[in-house]
Design an enzyme around this catalytic site. Sequence first.
Site, PDB file in Angstrom:
ATOM      1  N   PRO A  12      65.377  28.412  41.300  1.00  0.00           N
ATOM      2  CA  PRO A  12      66.463  29.384  41.431  1.00  0.00           C
ATOM      3  C   PRO A  12      67.357  29.308  40.201  1.00  0.00           C
ATOM      4  CG  PRO A  12      66.880  27.455  42.828  1.00  0.00           C
ATOM      5  CD  PRO A  12      65.540  27.257  42.191  1.00  0.00           C
ATOM      6  N   MET A  13      67.651  30.454  39.594  1.00  0.00           N
ATOM      7  CA  MET A  13      68.547  30.463  38.425  1.00  0.00           C
ATOM      8  C   MET A  13      69.440  31.693  38.494  1.00  0.00           C
ATOM      9  SD  MET A  13      66.229  29.054  35.261  1.00  0.00           S
ATOM     10  CE  MET A  13      64.769  30.038  35.567  1.00  0.00           C
ATOM     11  N   GLN A  66      67.580  31.235  48.532  1.00  0.00           N
ATOM     12  CA  GLN A  66      68.560  30.144  48.539  1.00  0.00           C
ATOM     13  C   GLN A  66      69.933  30.645  48.976  1.00  0.00           C
ATOM     14  OE1 GLN A  66      70.415  28.241  44.946  1.00  0.00           O
ATOM     15  NE2 GLN A  66      69.222  26.486  45.620  1.00  0.00           N
ATOM     16  N   CYS A  96      74.638  22.867  42.932  1.00  0.00           N
ATOM     17  CA  CYS A  96      75.321  23.615  41.877  1.00  0.00           C
ATOM     18  C   CYS A  96      76.550  22.839  41.391  1.00  0.00           C
ATOM     19  CB  CYS A  96      75.736  25.002  42.362  1.00  0.00           C
ATOM     20  SG  CYS A  96      76.460  25.963  41.017  1.00  0.00           S
ATOM     21  N   LYS A 135      67.941  21.761  48.222  1.00  0.00           N
ATOM     22  CA  LYS A 135      67.828  21.400  46.800  1.00  0.00           C
ATOM     23  C   LYS A 135      69.068  20.605  46.423  1.00  0.00           C
ATOM     24  CE  LYS A 135      66.973  23.418  42.218  1.00  0.00           C
ATOM     25  NZ  LYS A 135      68.279  23.517  41.537  1.00  0.00           N
ATOM     26  N   ASN A 195      62.094  18.156  39.982  1.00  0.00           N
ATOM     27  CA  ASN A 195      62.582  19.241  39.119  1.00  0.00           C
ATOM     28  C   ASN A 195      63.372  18.619  37.972  1.00  0.00           C
ATOM     29  OD1 ASN A 195      65.537  21.169  39.247  1.00  0.00           O
ATOM     30  ND2 ASN A 195      63.679  21.923  38.286  1.00  0.00           N
ATOM     31  N   GLY A 196      63.265  19.244  36.800  1.00  0.00           N
ATOM     32  CA  GLY A 196      64.112  18.833  35.691  1.00  0.00           C
ATOM     33  C   GLY A 196      63.345  18.429  34.455  1.00  0.00           C
ATOM     34  N   ASP A 197      63.529  19.217  33.383  1.00  0.00           N
ATOM     35  CA  ASP A 197      62.998  18.862  32.067  1.00  0.00           C
ATOM     36  C   ASP A 197      61.473  18.776  32.023  1.00  0.00           C
ATOM     37  OD1 ASP A 197      65.620  18.786  31.287  1.00  0.00           O
ATOM     38  OD2 ASP A 197      65.780  16.604  31.258  1.00  0.00           O
ATOM     39  N   GLY A 219      62.379  25.512  35.821  1.00  0.00           N
ATOM     40  CA  GLY A 219      63.388  26.551  35.613  1.00  0.00           C
ATOM     41  C   GLY A 219      63.473  26.979  34.162  1.00  0.00           C
TER      42      GLY A 219
HETATM   43  C1  LIG Z   1      71.046  29.789  34.146  1.00  0.00           C
HETATM   44  C2  LIG Z   1      70.809  28.845  35.287  1.00  0.00           C
HETATM   45  C3  LIG Z   1      71.143  29.225  36.570  1.00  0.00           C
HETATM   46  C4  LIG Z   1      70.909  28.358  37.650  1.00  0.00           C
HETATM   47  N1  LIG Z   1      71.189  28.783  38.917  1.00  0.00           N
HETATM   48  C5  LIG Z   1      70.851  27.999  39.978  1.00  0.00           C
HETATM   49  C6  LIG Z   1      70.981  28.469  41.323  1.00  0.00           C
HETATM   50  O1  LIG Z   1      71.376  29.621  41.591  1.00  0.00           O
HETATM   51  N2  LIG Z   1      70.636  27.605  42.328  1.00  0.00           N
HETATM   52  C7  LIG Z   1      70.159  26.337  42.079  1.00  0.00           C
HETATM   53  O2  LIG Z   1      69.850  25.590  43.012  1.00  0.00           O
HETATM   54  N3  LIG Z   1      70.009  25.884  40.817  1.00  0.00           N
HETATM   55  C8  LIG Z   1      70.322  26.686  39.774  1.00  0.00           C
HETATM   56  N4  LIG Z   1      70.096  26.239  38.500  1.00  0.00           N
HETATM   57  C9  LIG Z   1      69.470  24.918  38.295  1.00  0.00           C
HETATM   58  C10 LIG Z   1      67.934  25.043  38.207  1.00  0.00           C
HETATM   59  O3  LIG Z   1      67.393  25.536  39.405  1.00  0.00           O
HETATM   60  C11 LIG Z   1      67.279  23.679  37.889  1.00  0.00           C
HETATM   61  O4  LIG Z   1      67.588  22.773  38.914  1.00  0.00           O
HETATM   62  C12 LIG Z   1      67.757  23.090  36.558  1.00  0.00           C
HETATM   63  O5  LIG Z   1      67.792  24.074  35.546  1.00  0.00           O
HETATM   64  C13 LIG Z   1      66.858  21.931  36.102  1.00  0.00           C
HETATM   65  O6  LIG Z   1      65.524  22.337  36.026  1.00  0.00           O
HETATM   66  P1  LIG Z   1      64.823  22.756  34.620  1.00  0.00           P
HETATM   67  O7  LIG Z   1      64.950  21.588  33.695  1.00  0.00           O
HETATM   68  O8  LIG Z   1      63.412  23.061  35.014  1.00  0.00           O
HETATM   69  O9  LIG Z   1      65.574  23.936  34.123  1.00  0.00           O
HETATM   70  C14 LIG Z   1      70.350  27.077  37.423  1.00  0.00           C
HETATM   71  C15 LIG Z   1      70.023  26.701  36.117  1.00  0.00           C
HETATM   72  C16 LIG Z   1      70.235  27.563  35.057  1.00  0.00           C
HETATM   73  C17 LIG Z   1      69.839  27.117  33.674  1.00  0.00           C
END
Ligand SMILES: Cc1cc2nc3c(=O)[nH]c(=O)nc-3n(C[C@H](O)[C@H](O)[C@H](O)COP(=O)(O)O)c2cc1C
Length: 354
Positions: A12-13, A66, A96, A135, A195-197, A219
């Site tokens: 989710p982003m 979500q 968040c 999450k 999740n992450g990186d 993400g």
């Molecule tokens: C622009 C942006 C918006 C995000 N919005 C949400 C969100 O709405 N809900 C959520 O649980 N996480 C949100 N995240 C966090 C991501 O879901 C994820 O946990 C985080 O970016 C780490 O994963 P990654 O390294 O694969 O990006 C957001 C991240 C980014 C960069």
Amino acid sequence: MFPFAPPTMLAPMEGVSHPTFRRLIAERGGVGVVCTEFVRVSRAPLSPVALRREVVKVPGVPLSVQVMGNDAEKMADAAHHVADAGADVVDINLGCPMPRVVKKGVGAAMLKDPALLARVLGAMRERTPGLLSAKIRAGFDDAENVVRIAKTVEAAGVDFLVVHPRTRRDLYEGVADWRIVRVLKEALAIPVVGNGDVWYAADALRMERETGCDAVMIGRPAMRNPWIFEQVAALRAGEAPFDPSGADLAEWLHRVRAVYEEEIGGNVPGKLKELLRWMGRAVDDGGAFRQAALRAPDADAILGEVDARLRPLGPEALDLDAHGRHRFERSGAAEGSGSRSGSVGGSAPAPRVA
Ligand SMILES: Cc1cc2nc3c(=O)[nH]c(=O)nc-3n(C[C@H](O)[C@H](O)[C@H](O)COP(=O)(O)O)c2cc1C
């Protein structure tokens, strides 16, 4: 067992993972579940019609919707409506870190209050006949209570847990500590999604190996490399993964612009720049392309920079291959990390978890 195949999730982003982006990523294949941006459920609840409108599915790809809020009854109502409208999973945002969110006592702020967590999740569980997930981040200020938090979530009847192993305080600093994913996998009976990186396709499989996680959520790396999910699928199948060239990226970005203008409208240049902030980091030119694209005044100018600077590059000039041969990005602090900076890896101190 993670309930979907392949065991991968598009994260989710907010502002990014709208229905159009979800489709553009998922249509390449390799995505097991796509997630919506968070839907805020506040004291003045969204109408059932507004909630149902969030349930926009990519044909053939399960959808996780979500929700974010701390009012047990309203969150349970919201869960009921989105599940009833066809969401395959209802997910609660407990991670968040944004000040405007935690100030309201929602998102990562709920990690501080296990009793509230149990109440909200319990109410959601009662009204959600299908799958319910949560999450989390590793904690609010530190990761010491992460196992307790995760066990509270599990005890409420959640079907699987997603963990982004940074704390609220970390925001996006440092490197996601995958060792926390492993700690939770060992502590819980329900499936755990890491999740992450996960910047490179090979890192998804490494995360599974090193943490034992049941699925991997991706993400920002999908904005950087829209091919990453199909690369993961290829590696899993023992096939040679596709390494995109600058021309592939340019074609994709032109298509994104056209589809965004048709389906979303509004600030399309801003949305292109959000993608290019990440994609630009895969070009080893000292940031020249990225800066030029981010300074461009409109969509024509942005794509002009893409055509001039990105399109001519071959796959070998981009840090997008499945194995991270150039490896600009640092990923998970589990043992054997391939970080080129060498600042993470087996020698890092163990995470402090109770
Ligand atoms: C622009 C942006 C918006 C995000 N919005 C949400 C969100 O709405 N809900 C959520 O649980 N996480 C949100 N995240 C966090 C991501 O879901 C994820 O946990 C985080 O970016 C780490 O994963 P990654 O390294 O694969 O990006 C957001 C991240 C980014 C960069």
